[in-house]
Scaffold this active site. Structure first.
Site, PDB file in Angstrom:
ATOM      1  N   SER A 126       0.836  -1.205   0.000  1.00 29.41           N
ATOM      2  CA  SER A 126       0.000   0.000   0.000  1.00 29.41           C
ATOM      3  C   SER A 126       0.867   1.250   0.000  1.00 29.41           C
ATOM      4  CB  SER A 126      -0.851  -0.021   1.273  1.00 29.41           C
ATOM      5  OG  SER A 126      -1.459   1.225   1.480  1.00 29.41           O
ATOM      6  N   TYR A 150      -2.006  -1.104  10.921  1.00 32.97           N
ATOM      7  CA  TYR A 150      -2.261  -1.627   9.570  1.00 32.97           C
ATOM      8  C   TYR A 150      -1.056  -1.363   8.666  1.00 32.97           C
ATOM      9  CZ  TYR A 150      -3.690  -1.773   4.746  1.00 32.97           C
ATOM     10  OH  TYR A 150      -3.705  -2.046   3.389  1.00 32.97           O
ATOM     11  N   LYS A 154       1.933  -3.909   6.794  1.00 37.67           N
ATOM     12  CA  LYS A 154       2.352  -3.949   5.376  1.00 37.67           C
ATOM     13  C   LYS A 154       3.866  -3.753   5.283  1.00 37.67           C
ATOM     14  CE  LYS A 154      -1.564  -4.710   3.503  1.00 37.67           C
ATOM     15  NZ  LYS A 154      -1.811  -5.978   2.839  1.00 37.67           N
TER      16      LYS A 154
HETATM   17  P1  NAD Z   1     -10.976  -6.877   1.124  1.00 39.15           P
HETATM   18  O1  NAD Z   1     -11.167  -6.880   2.595  1.00 39.15           O
HETATM   19  O2  NAD Z   1     -12.134  -6.623   0.261  1.00 39.15           O
HETATM   20  O3  NAD Z   1     -10.290  -8.240   0.647  1.00 39.15           O
HETATM   21  C1  NAD Z   1      -9.405  -8.964   1.489  1.00 39.15           C
HETATM   22  C2  NAD Z   1      -9.861 -10.408   1.468  1.00 39.15           C
HETATM   23  O4  NAD Z   1      -8.988 -11.182   2.296  1.00 39.15           O
HETATM   24  C3  NAD Z   1     -11.275 -10.581   2.035  1.00 39.15           C
HETATM   25  O5  NAD Z   1     -12.036 -11.348   1.141  1.00 39.15           O
HETATM   26  C4  NAD Z   1     -11.061 -11.334   3.351  1.00 39.15           C
HETATM   27  O6  NAD Z   1     -12.136 -12.199   3.650  1.00 39.15           O
HETATM   28  C5  NAD Z   1      -9.768 -12.069   3.077  1.00 39.15           C
HETATM   29  N1  NAD Z   1      -8.969 -12.396   4.264  1.00 39.15           N
HETATM   30  C6  NAD Z   1      -8.609 -11.567   5.273  1.00 39.15           C
HETATM   31  N2  NAD Z   1      -7.875 -12.247   6.167  1.00 39.15           N
HETATM   32  C7  NAD Z   1      -7.759 -13.521   5.719  1.00 39.15           C
HETATM   33  C8  NAD Z   1      -7.127 -14.672   6.213  1.00 39.15           C
HETATM   34  N3  NAD Z   1      -6.491 -14.679   7.381  1.00 39.15           N
HETATM   35  N4  NAD Z   1      -7.193 -15.818   5.496  1.00 39.15           N
HETATM   36  C9  NAD Z   1      -7.874 -15.845   4.304  1.00 39.15           C
HETATM   37  N5  NAD Z   1      -8.510 -14.774   3.804  1.00 39.15           N
HETATM   38  C10 NAD Z   1      -8.448 -13.619   4.500  1.00 39.15           C
HETATM   39  O7  NAD Z   1      -9.800  -5.826   0.819  1.00 39.15           O
HETATM   40  P2  NAD Z   1      -9.289  -5.269  -0.568  1.00 39.15           P
HETATM   41  O8  NAD Z   1      -9.627  -3.837  -0.616  1.00 39.15           O
HETATM   42  O9  NAD Z   1      -9.683  -6.155  -1.657  1.00 39.15           O
HETATM   43  O10 NAD Z   1      -7.725  -5.347  -0.312  1.00 39.15           O
HETATM   44  C11 NAD Z   1      -6.959  -6.450  -0.741  1.00 39.15           C
HETATM   45  C12 NAD Z   1      -5.550  -6.270  -0.234  1.00 39.15           C
HETATM   46  O11 NAD Z   1      -5.026  -5.046  -0.734  1.00 39.15           O
HETATM   47  C13 NAD Z   1      -5.434  -6.196   1.282  1.00 39.15           C
HETATM   48  O12 NAD Z   1      -4.257  -6.877   1.668  1.00 39.15           O
HETATM   49  C14 NAD Z   1      -5.301  -4.722   1.552  1.00 39.15           C
HETATM   50  O13 NAD Z   1      -4.576  -4.460   2.731  1.00 39.15           O
HETATM   51  C15 NAD Z   1      -4.531  -4.255   0.337  1.00 39.15           C
HETATM   52  N6  NAD Z   1      -4.759  -2.834   0.006  1.00 39.15           N
HETATM   53  C16 NAD Z   1      -6.024  -2.372  -0.125  1.00 39.15           C
HETATM   54  C17 NAD Z   1      -6.242  -1.033  -0.418  1.00 39.15           C
HETATM   55  C18 NAD Z   1      -7.636  -0.459  -0.504  1.00 39.15           C
HETATM   56  O14 NAD Z   1      -7.796   0.748  -0.356  1.00 39.15           O
HETATM   57  N7  NAD Z   1      -8.658  -1.271  -0.776  1.00 39.15           N
HETATM   58  C19 NAD Z   1      -5.148  -0.178  -0.611  1.00 39.15           C
HETATM   59  C20 NAD Z   1      -3.863  -0.697  -0.488  1.00 39.15           C
HETATM   60  C21 NAD Z   1      -3.677  -2.037  -0.180  1.00 39.15           C
HETATM   61  C1  WQD Z   2      -9.138   9.700   1.168  1.00 37.46           C
HETATM   62  C2  WQD Z   2      -9.337  11.173   1.430  1.00 37.46           C
HETATM   63  C3  WQD Z   2      -9.697  11.717   3.744  1.00 37.46           C
HETATM   64  C4  WQD Z   2     -13.530   9.644   4.156  1.00 37.46           C
HETATM   65  C5  WQD Z   2      -6.670   4.679   3.126  1.00 37.46           C
HETATM   66  C6  WQD Z   2      -5.638   3.926   3.912  1.00 37.46           C
HETATM   67  C7  WQD Z   2      -4.557   3.451   2.991  1.00 37.46           C
HETATM   68  C8  WQD Z   2      -5.132   2.668   1.804  1.00 37.46           C
HETATM   69  C9  WQD Z   2      -6.225   3.413   1.130  1.00 37.46           C
HETATM   70  C10 WQD Z   2      -5.090   0.346   2.350  1.00 37.46           C
HETATM   71  C11 WQD Z   2      -8.610  11.676   2.672  1.00 37.46           C
HETATM   72  C12 WQD Z   2     -10.923  12.017   2.931  1.00 37.46           C
HETATM   73  C13 WQD Z   2     -12.344  10.159   3.651  1.00 37.46           C
HETATM   74  C14 WQD Z   2     -14.559  10.552   4.518  1.00 37.46           C
HETATM   75  C15 WQD Z   2     -13.162  12.382   3.848  1.00 37.46           C
HETATM   76  N1  WQD Z   2      -5.715   1.431   2.225  1.00 37.46           N
HETATM   77  N2  WQD Z   2     -12.176  11.496   3.500  1.00 37.46           N
HETATM   78  N3  WQD Z   2     -14.326  11.878   4.360  1.00 37.46           N
HETATM   79  O1  WQD Z   2      -6.857   7.694   3.941  1.00 37.46           O
HETATM   80  O2  WQD Z   2      -5.995   8.073   1.596  1.00 37.46           O
HETATM   81  O3  WQD Z   2      -6.058   5.806   2.513  1.00 37.46           O
HETATM   82  O4  WQD Z   2      -7.186   3.822   2.087  1.00 37.46           O
HETATM   83  O5  WQD Z   2      -3.921   0.164   2.227  1.00 37.46           O
HETATM   84  O6  WQD Z   2      -3.723   2.664   3.769  1.00 37.46           O
HETATM   85  O7  WQD Z   2      -5.094   4.775   4.898  1.00 37.46           O
HETATM   86  O8  WQD Z   2      -8.168   6.876   1.928  1.00 37.46           O
HETATM   87  O9  WQD Z   2     -10.524   6.931   1.254  1.00 37.46           O
HETATM   88  O10 WQD Z   2      -9.956   6.951   3.715  1.00 37.46           O
HETATM   89  O11 WQD Z   2      -9.457   8.964   2.339  1.00 37.46           O
HETATM   90  O12 WQD Z   2     -13.004  13.588   3.737  1.00 37.46           O
HETATM   91  O13 WQD Z   2     -15.623  10.151   5.008  1.00 37.46           O
HETATM   92  O14 WQD Z   2     -10.733  11.391   1.688  1.00 37.46           O
HETATM   93  O15 WQD Z   2      -9.496  12.675   4.734  1.00 37.46           O
HETATM   94  O16 WQD Z   2      -8.166  12.972   2.410  1.00 37.46           O
HETATM   95  P1  WQD Z   2      -6.732   7.232   2.572  1.00 37.46           P
HETATM   96  P2  WQD Z   2      -9.610   7.350   2.329  1.00 37.46           P
END
Ligand code: NAD
Ligand code: WQD
Length: 347
Positions: A126, A150, A154
């Site tokens: 991330s 979190y 990562k």
């Molecule tokens: P999500 O929660 O929709 O998907 C994650 C999946 O992993 C879920 O289906 C959950 O049931 C499964 N899971 C969690 N723990 C598990 C375990 N111990 N064993 C088996 N399955 C498990 O999340 P997402 O948004 O699809 O994110 C996918 C990956 O990308 C995550 O690792 C997340 O940290 C990373 N990521 C997400 C974002 C974002 O904003 N969505 C941004 C950066 C990184």
């Molecule tokens: C985006 C912008 C908020 C909600 C997070 C995780 C990051 C990654 C992606 C997994 C910011 C603003 C948000 C609301 C708002 N996930 N906001 N009102 O914080 O950039 O990143 O998700 O890895 O690790 O930290 O994403 O969508 O929460 O926020 O004003 O109700 O929207 O302040 O500027 P963020 P976000």
């Protein structure tokens, strides 16, 4: 050459979209997910979209025996590892759960991969590992630091992957650092389905627009940005999914040419363009013709002003770049949200 990919967390938001892209690119997929943040309905819908049942095993990445069975039953080329917990606020409340799930779970997965000599991994990292960046756009050499469990989980996994690549030169470990994934599949059949109150901006906007939530709070309008609201690199989830296919194709090509393993390779997946929170809210309202009532509130603790990627490395190495615009992101989010006001749950 082997064509089968284990997709941990493949029932989740990014995983389900990636399964479709992998299928379209000719990969065979086995999804492994404990459904802690997803549902079988997502698997059913992906199966409908790809026109065949998606192989699915319900299991936990911390369960070594269950994983061993999966690796004994299937000959994998590699693993795309999405499984993990992702809510920043929850991670502060439950740090042990997050370290156990995200870090211990990944160690167990790596151990089982090693036992079965499967050494191609694509890990979901991330942009959060960059903390509050000193320079923009952020490239992969930027210093890393995190302020919540979190993010630390990562970062810890990235360090583990780096250490592993030093000790054993036969691993290919790609760490994809996603910026802000939004949007949904153009069919409107799959999308992001938060269990509870959305934590992230786009699902919050769409739930306000569909009438499930009353009003969006915009966290801060006094940042040093174009309009005072936070700036992020929003990337369409189908572009992100294509980035995984490109990374996998890259690993396949390496294997075909008998090239040396690459070790640890961090890659940003972003568009390279920042948009402000207010720009996204206005674009959503324009594109969907919905009103999105909002109010400005205090900054959210831990938020940074601006964050957007340099996406050059992915383009140079994988030939991948994001194609879809903010307009596409809003349109597709709205199609998913309005067709499925309750997400995957029955109305
Ligand atoms: P999500 O929660 O929709 O998907 C994650 C999946 O992993 C879920 O289906 C959950 O049931 C499964 N899971 C969690 N723990 C598990 C375990 N111990 N064993 C088996 N399955 C498990 O999340 P997402 O948004 O699809 O994110 C996918 C990956 O990308 C995550 O690792 C997340 O940290 C990373 N990521 C997400 C974002 C974002 O904003 N969505 C941004 C950066 C990184
Ligand atoms: C985006 C912008 C908020 C909600 C997070 C995780 C990051 C990654 C992606 C997994 C910011 C603003 C948000 C609301 C708002 N996930 N906001 N009102 O914080 O950039 O990143 O998700 O890895 O690790 O930290 O994403 O969508 O929460 O926020 O004003 O109700 O929207 O302040 O500027 P963020 P976000």
């Amino acid at each position: 050459m082997k064509n089968k990919i284990l997709v941990t967390g493949g029932a989740g938001y990014i995983g389900s979209h990636t399964c479709i892209a992998l299928h379209e690119a000719g990969y065979e997929i086995v999804v492994y997910d404990n459904l802690s943040n997803s549902s079988r309905e997502a698997i059913n819908r992906v199966s409908t979209i790809i026109g065949q049942p998606l192989a699915f095993i319900e299991g936990d990445i911390r369960d070594a025996e269950s994983l061993r069975q999966v690796f004994a039953d299937h000959a994998f080329f590699g693993v795309i590892h999405f499984a993990g917990l992702k809510a920043v606020g929850e991670s502060v409340a439950k740090p042990l759960l997050y370290y156990n799930n995200n870090v211990s779970g990944t160690i167990t997965l790596l151990e089982v991969m090693m036992e079965h000599n499967v050494k191609n991994l694509i890990f979901s990292s991330s942009a959060t590992v960059y903390g509050d960046p000193n320079t923009l756009p952020i490239d992969e050499t930027a210093p890393r630091s995190c302020t919540n469990p979190y993010g630390q989980s990562k970062l810890a996994v990235e360090h583990i992957l780096e250490d592993l690549s030093v000790t054993d030169k036969s691993w290919n470990l790609i760490s994809l650092r996603y910026f802000n994934p939004v949007g949904a599949h153009p069919s409107g059949q799959i999308g992001e389905d938060p269990n509870d109150m959305p934590n992230n901006l786009m699902p919050y906007i769409s739930q306000v627009a569909v009438g499930k939530l009353e009003k969006l709070s915009i966290f801060g309008n006094d940042y040093p940005t174009v309009d005072g609201t936070g700036v992020r690199d929003f990337i369409h989830v189908t572009d992100l999914a294509a980035g995984h296919v490109a990374a996998l194709d890259y690993l396949k090509q390496l294997a075909l040419c008998n090239n040396d393993a690459i070790g640890f390779l961090p890659i940003n997946l972003g568009t390279g363009k920042g948009s402000s929170v207010l720009e996204l809210v206005n674009a959503f309202a324009d594109v969907t013709d919905q009103t999105v009532p909002y109010q400005f509130t205090d900054r959210r603790v831990g938020d940074i002003a601006s964050c957007y990627a340099s996406a050059d490395k992915a383009k140079t190495l994988f030939g991948w770049q994001a194609k879809l615009s903010i307009i596409d992101m809003c349109k597709d989010t709205w199609r998913w949200q309005s067709m499925n006001p309750n997400g995957y749950r029955a109305p």
